[in-house]
Motif scaffolding. Structure first.
Motif, PDB file in Angstrom:
ATOM      1  N   VAL A 279       0.826  -1.213   0.000  1.00  8.29           N
ATOM      2  CA  VAL A 279       0.000   0.000   0.000  1.00  8.29           C
ATOM      3  C   VAL A 279       0.864   1.269   0.000  1.00  8.29           C
ATOM      4  CG1 VAL A 279      -0.282   0.150   2.503  1.00  8.29           C
ATOM      5  CG2 VAL A 279      -2.106   0.998   0.988  1.00  8.29           C
ATOM      6  N   SER A 280       2.123   1.131   0.421  1.00  8.48           N
ATOM      7  CA  SER A 280       2.980   2.329   0.504  1.00  8.48           C
ATOM      8  C   SER A 280       3.507   2.774  -0.861  1.00  8.48           C
ATOM      9  CB  SER A 280       4.186   2.032   1.417  1.00  8.48           C
ATOM     10  OG  SER A 280       5.094   1.166   0.732  1.00  8.48           O
TER      11      SER A 280
ATOM     12  N   GLU B 278      -8.881  -6.790   4.602  1.00  7.65           N
ATOM     13  CA  GLU B 278      -8.569  -5.385   4.907  1.00  7.65           C
ATOM     14  C   GLU B 278      -7.407  -4.907   4.053  1.00  7.65           C
ATOM     15  OE1 GLU B 278      -7.417  -4.941   8.940  1.00  7.65           O
ATOM     16  OE2 GLU B 278      -6.975  -2.799   8.748  1.00  7.65           O
ATOM     17  N   ALA B 279      -6.392  -5.774   3.858  1.00  5.02           N
ATOM     18  CA  ALA B 279      -5.234  -5.401   3.036  1.00  5.02           C
ATOM     19  C   ALA B 279      -5.689  -5.106   1.610  1.00  5.02           C
ATOM     20  CB  ALA B 279      -4.206  -6.533   3.050  1.00  5.02           C
TER      21      ALA B 279
ATOM     22  N   ARG C 114      -8.714  -4.261   0.659  1.00  2.00           N
ATOM     23  CA  ARG C 114      -9.585  -3.077   0.674  1.00  2.00           C
ATOM     24  C   ARG C 114      -8.754  -1.794   0.723  1.00  2.00           C
ATOM     25  NH1 ARG C 114     -14.592  -3.625   1.443  1.00  2.00           N
ATOM     26  NH2 ARG C 114     -14.475  -5.588   2.570  1.00  2.00           N
ATOM     27  N   ASN C 115      -7.713  -1.795   1.542  1.00  2.00           N
ATOM     28  CA  ASN C 115      -6.849  -0.605   1.641  1.00  2.00           C
ATOM     29  C   ASN C 115      -6.159  -0.329   0.307  1.00  2.00           C
ATOM     30  OD1 ASN C 115      -7.536  -0.328   4.314  1.00  2.00           O
ATOM     31  ND2 ASN C 115      -5.684  -1.327   5.082  1.00  2.00           N
TER      32      ASN C 115
ATOM     33  N   SER D 187      -8.763   0.983  -2.291  1.00  2.00           N
ATOM     34  CA  SER D 187      -9.198   2.377  -2.141  1.00  2.00           C
ATOM     35  C   SER D 187      -8.044   3.318  -2.469  1.00  2.00           C
ATOM     36  CB  SER D 187      -9.757   2.645  -0.735  1.00  2.00           C
ATOM     37  OG  SER D 187      -8.775   2.368   0.207  1.00  2.00           O
ATOM     38  N   ARG D 188      -6.815   2.892  -2.187  1.00  2.00           N
ATOM     39  CA  ARG D 188      -5.642   3.713  -2.528  1.00  2.00           C
ATOM     40  C   ARG D 188      -5.554   3.875  -4.051  1.00  2.00           C
ATOM     41  NH1 ARG D 188      -3.084   7.002  -2.908  1.00  2.00           N
ATOM     42  NH2 ARG D 188      -0.988   7.649  -2.360  1.00  2.00           N
TER      43      ARG D 188
END
Ligand SMILES: Cc1ncsc1CCOP(=O)(O)O
Ligand SMILES: C=C1C=NC(C(F)(F)F)=NC1=N
Ligand SMILES: [Mg+2]
Length: 216
Positions: free
Chosen positions: A173-174, A201-202, A204-205, A208-209
């Motif tokens: 995500v970073s 959750e991973a 989903r994050n 959305s990113r």
């Protein structure tokens, strides 16, 4: 091929989950919003043929439930016989032109590339999308070559490669958004989801990113 499908392209085999049930991990990833899935049963601890087929069938059925494309890595026979939505091949496999001849026209063909020459060749061979990498350092693929970084994608676009591109290798995500900002149509990854404490959750994050950015 719809390039939107490449936005969040999860790849997994039974040896990528740290011991968790692959079907459960895929279920969570699908619920979290992955846009494409590749079954890649390869490397240390990969399943023997019969188990590989059983798992492949189960994972394909899961993807169908969520209307997410199911892609098979390397194994053209399996892709055809499971009626996968596509096949992904590497530089050491048959050229895309040869694979295309064997596959029904509805199947997409993805090719792993690292250099400009490989990208042009894959495009000439009729690839539908390119997997460019490794983007960053990764220990998921034992024989990964030196990372090409964001420059690797920028250079392909500057060279006039217009095919859909997905970056792969060391993505989480970073650093996912910058891959798209560099000109890719999405990101492909394994451990950021397959080894996450909460794969849903991973996913989903990450989703959305990525929903907020576009590189072209
Ligand atoms: C299959 C593959 N091809 C280039 S890097 C890689 C592994 C990607 O795994 P991760 O997303 O865990 O770095
Ligand atoms: C080695 C690989 C490189 N790229 C891709 C994809 F992301 F699908 F393009 N999949 C692979 N198995
Ligand atoms: Mg391969």
């Amino acid at each position: 091929m719809e390039k939107q499908m490449l936005k969040l392209y999860f790849i997994m085999g039974s040896n990528n989950t740290g011991g968790r049930e692959p079907e459960q991990v895929l279920q969570e990833a699908l619920q979290g919003g992955i846009t494409c899935f590749q079954f890649r049963e390869k490397g240390k601890g990969a399943l023997p043929e019969e188990e590989k087929w059983k798992l492949g069938r189960k994972l394909k059925a899961k993807c169908a439930e969520f209307h997410v494309p199911f892609i098979v890595n390397d194994d053209v026979d399996m892709a055809i016989r499971l009626e996968a939505d596509g096949i992904h091949i590497g530089q050491e496999d048959d050229p895309a032109s040869k694979v295309k001849e064997r596959c029904p026209s509805r199947m997409v063909i993805g090719v792993s590339v690292r250099t400009i020459e490989e990208a042009h060749q894959a495009a000439a061979d009729g690839a539908d999308y390119l997997g460019v990498g490794p983007m960053f350092a990764t220990d998921t693929k034992e024989d990964a070559k030196a990372p090409v970084g964001l420059e690797g994608i920028r250079r392909l676009r500057a060279e006039g490669i217009t095919l859909p591109i997905v970056g792969i290798g060391g993505i989480d995500v970073s650093n996912a958004a910058e891959i798209v900002e560099a000109g890719a149509d999405g990101v492909s990854l394994i451990s950021a989801i397959s080894l996450a404490d909460a794969p849903e959750e991973a996913a989903r994050n990450l989703r959305s990113r990525l929903d907020g950015v576009s590189g072209r």
